[in-house]
Design a protein around this motif. Structure first.
Motif, PDB file in Angstrom:
ATOM      1  N   GLY A 146      67.477  23.728 -36.499  1.00 17.41           N
ATOM      2  CA  GLY A 146      67.296  23.377 -35.096  1.00 17.41           C
ATOM      3  C   GLY A 146      68.495  22.685 -34.481  1.00 17.41           C
ATOM      4  O   GLY A 146      69.547  22.519 -35.111  1.00 17.41           O
ATOM      5  N   ASN A 147      68.314  22.209 -33.209  1.00 17.63           N
ATOM      6  CA  ASN A 147      69.414  21.584 -32.467  1.00 17.63           C
ATOM      7  C   ASN A 147      69.962  20.344 -33.155  1.00 17.63           C
ATOM      8  O   ASN A 147      71.173  20.126 -33.212  1.00 17.63           O
ATOM      9  N   THR A 148      69.059  19.504 -33.673  1.00 16.62           N
ATOM     10  CA  THR A 148      69.524  18.288 -34.342  1.00 16.62           C
ATOM     11  C   THR A 148      70.347  18.654 -35.566  1.00 16.62           C
ATOM     12  O   THR A 148      71.410  18.070 -35.826  1.00 16.62           O
ATOM     13  N   GLN A 458      70.673  14.865 -30.025  1.00 16.99           N
ATOM     14  CA  GLN A 458      69.421  14.110 -29.992  1.00 16.99           C
ATOM     15  C   GLN A 458      68.815  14.080 -28.592  1.00 16.99           C
ATOM     16  O   GLN A 458      67.594  14.214 -28.434  1.00 16.99           O
ATOM     17  N   ASP A 461      67.178  17.387 -27.811  1.00 16.01           N
ATOM     18  CA  ASP A 461      65.907  17.538 -28.514  1.00 16.01           C
ATOM     19  C   ASP A 461      64.815  16.663 -27.903  1.00 16.01           C
ATOM     20  O   ASP A 461      63.626  16.869 -28.181  1.00 16.01           O
TER      21      ASP A 461
END
Length: 517
Positions: A146-148, A458, A461
């Protein structure tokens, strides 16, 4: 790679106007000596100083006409095709010798050779530096990250700068050329290993070693350019190298279409790295050691230890690098995610967008480099930097035509600032620790980028919009503008030895530099 020998013959009326033009030694693209007289009575002019590896101009006169014949060889590695026609136009007296494509100073053949090789090395460095940024999102999708996770991966890869720092220290001790050759090989070879990474973690590890080789190559190239170029052309050289970097990054972007071939198509992009081994081989063959490093090593009064870094200068430049990259890194790294997730761009669309928006930025590089050399660095930075940041933040906030327009304006303005900002990293430190300073300042820049990446990942998200996040990160660039205006010295039109009295006075007008005292 190198343009061959050429002959240019022009015929002129034998009148007073043309005799006063043709029978006088040239002082434009080339400074001529002479004339001498050949056995058949022709006037002969040789190159006294200029960019040609060989040059001779002969002038024959009759009662009715003047015949001017120029034989020359222009040695520009890799990019000779780009400059061959304009140079011929100047020699033919059809083009001005003050064109946009020429540096403010007249370069000699060695400087031109080095600049061409450095441009090719810049392409390689940019490709290696761009790979992970361009492919991370696709590799993450393939591995289910994922993005993190992507933000953490970007931070880890950037933290690999510690691997590049030994290269900076060694280049001050054993010379720039040796270290450049090593990192020019290691960058593409390590990227080839990334193509067979069995997991996202292994991909990150290989890039944590491979990408720093590209970073080391980039800052070493900057040091060599600064040491080899005349005092009025250092920012121009940076702009040329930045344009070459754009070509290298563009190749990475165009290769991104390979990511559309399947879930693991991103691996093919890494395979393209093999082409840069050709550049590494050419550097082995033709890149000389810098004349300033050679002269510094020959000084009889050279200190046994490298001079200490000027702490005030280093702290200032490190702070600017750190704060600036809090914005620059996430704006670059998350652009593809924004285009894919918010604007529904495919990999091919992203590649096309990057090319169409990024290519005109070359205008900003050339114009910015000339302004920085001719009118000074600080004024340019104070105006263009905040304007470029506003445009880029706007590009992350709108779609449609506005997205394209703001991205284009932000890219051109940001590119115009780059030569002025980048050249400071090498101008303000002596030869004995110039690469060390450049390397550690680059490290601070990457640390700032890591902070920006982690914070951006962060916040995204947590459902912050891209525009809001980029506006927050842009505060760092506001700090940069204030620091430059308030504390940076003006370095245009000044020799490196005047900026750094620790270095001895050098004569760098010939094929090699020699100490003057």
């Amino acid at each position: 790679m190198t343009s061959g020998g050429s002959t240019l013959t022009r015929r002129w009326p034998n009148d007073a106007e043309h005799r006063n033009l043709i029978l006088v030694a040239r002082d434009d693209l080339v400074a001529e000596s002479g004339p001498s007289t050949s056995d058949d009575g022709a006037a002969v002019y040789a190159q006294q100083h200029g960019p040609f590896s060989s040059y001779l101009r002969t002038v024959d006169t009759t009662d009715t006409e003047i015949v001017e014949t120029t034989t020359y060889r222009l040695q520009i590695p890799w990019f000779g095709w780009l400059f061959k026609r304009p140079a011929r136009g100047v020699l033919a007296r059809r083009l001005s010798s003050t064109g946009w494509w020429l540096p403010p100073d007249r370069l000699d053949a060695t400087q031109l050779l080095v600049l061409g090789l450095l441009a090719a090395a810049s392409m390689s460095a940019a490709f290696v530096n761009t790979l992970f940024t361009q492919t991370a999102e696709f590799a993450a999708d393939d591995f289910g990250v994922g993005n993190t996770g992507v933000g953490v991966a970007g931070a880890v890869v950037r933290a690999g700068i510690v691997v590049a720092l030994p290269a900076a220290v060694l280049a001050d001790r054993i010379g720039r050329r040796r270290v450049v050759v090593v990192v020019a090989w290691l960058g593409p070879l390590l990227c080839l290993l990334s193509a067979i990474a069995p997991s996202f973690e292994i991909l990150v590890i290989t890039q944590a070693f491979g990408r720093p080789m590209g970073i080391a190559l980039a800052f070493l190239v900057g040091v060599i350019a600064s040491e080899e170029m005349p005092k009025n052309s250092r920012a121009y050289a940076v702009s040329v190298l930045a344009m070459a970097s754009g070509f290298g990054a563009g190749i990475a972007v165009m290769s991104l279409r390979l990511a559309d071939t399947g879930e693991s198509g991103w691996r093919l992009v890494y395979v393209v790295s093999a082409i840069w081994c050709i550049v590494a081989l050419d550097l082995v063959r033709r890149l000389p050691e810098t004349r300033r490093f050679t002269a510094e090593a020959a000084r009889v009064d050279r200190p046994s230890r490298a001079p200490r870094l000027d702490r005030k200068r280093f702290a200032l430049l490190a702070a600017v690098a750190f704060m600036g990259n809090i914005f620059i890194s996430p704006a670059s790294f998350f652009q593809n995610s924004y285009l894919e997730d918010v604007r529904n761009f495919s990999a091919g669309d992203i590649g096309l967008f990057s090319i169409l928006v990024g290519t005109p930025a070359g205008i900003g590089l050339i114009v910015g480099g000339r302004i920085a050399d001719q009118r000074g660095r600080r004024r340019l930075i104070s105006i263009a930097l905040p304007a470029s940041v506003i445009a880029i933040v706007a590009a992350f906030s709108v779609g449609g035509l506005g997205l394209w327009a703001f991205s284009l304006v932000g890219g051109i303005l940001g590119s115009s600032v780059f030569p002025a900002m980048a050249v400071y990293r090498t101008e303000l430190f002596p030869t004995g620790n110039r690469t060390r300073a450049a390397g550690f300042i680059t490290a601070f820049a990457l640390v700032g980028g890591i902070g920006g990446l982690l914070a951006t990942g962060q916040l995204l998200d947590r459902d912050w919009s891209y525009g809001s996040v980029m506006a927050l990160m842009a505060v760092g660039q506001l700090v940069v503008t204030v620091l430059v205006v308030a504390a940076y010295p003006e370095t245009a039109h000044t020799e490196l030895e005047d900026l750094n009295p620790e270095d001895g006075r050098l004569d760098i007008g010939g094929d090699r530099a020699v100490p003057l005292d």
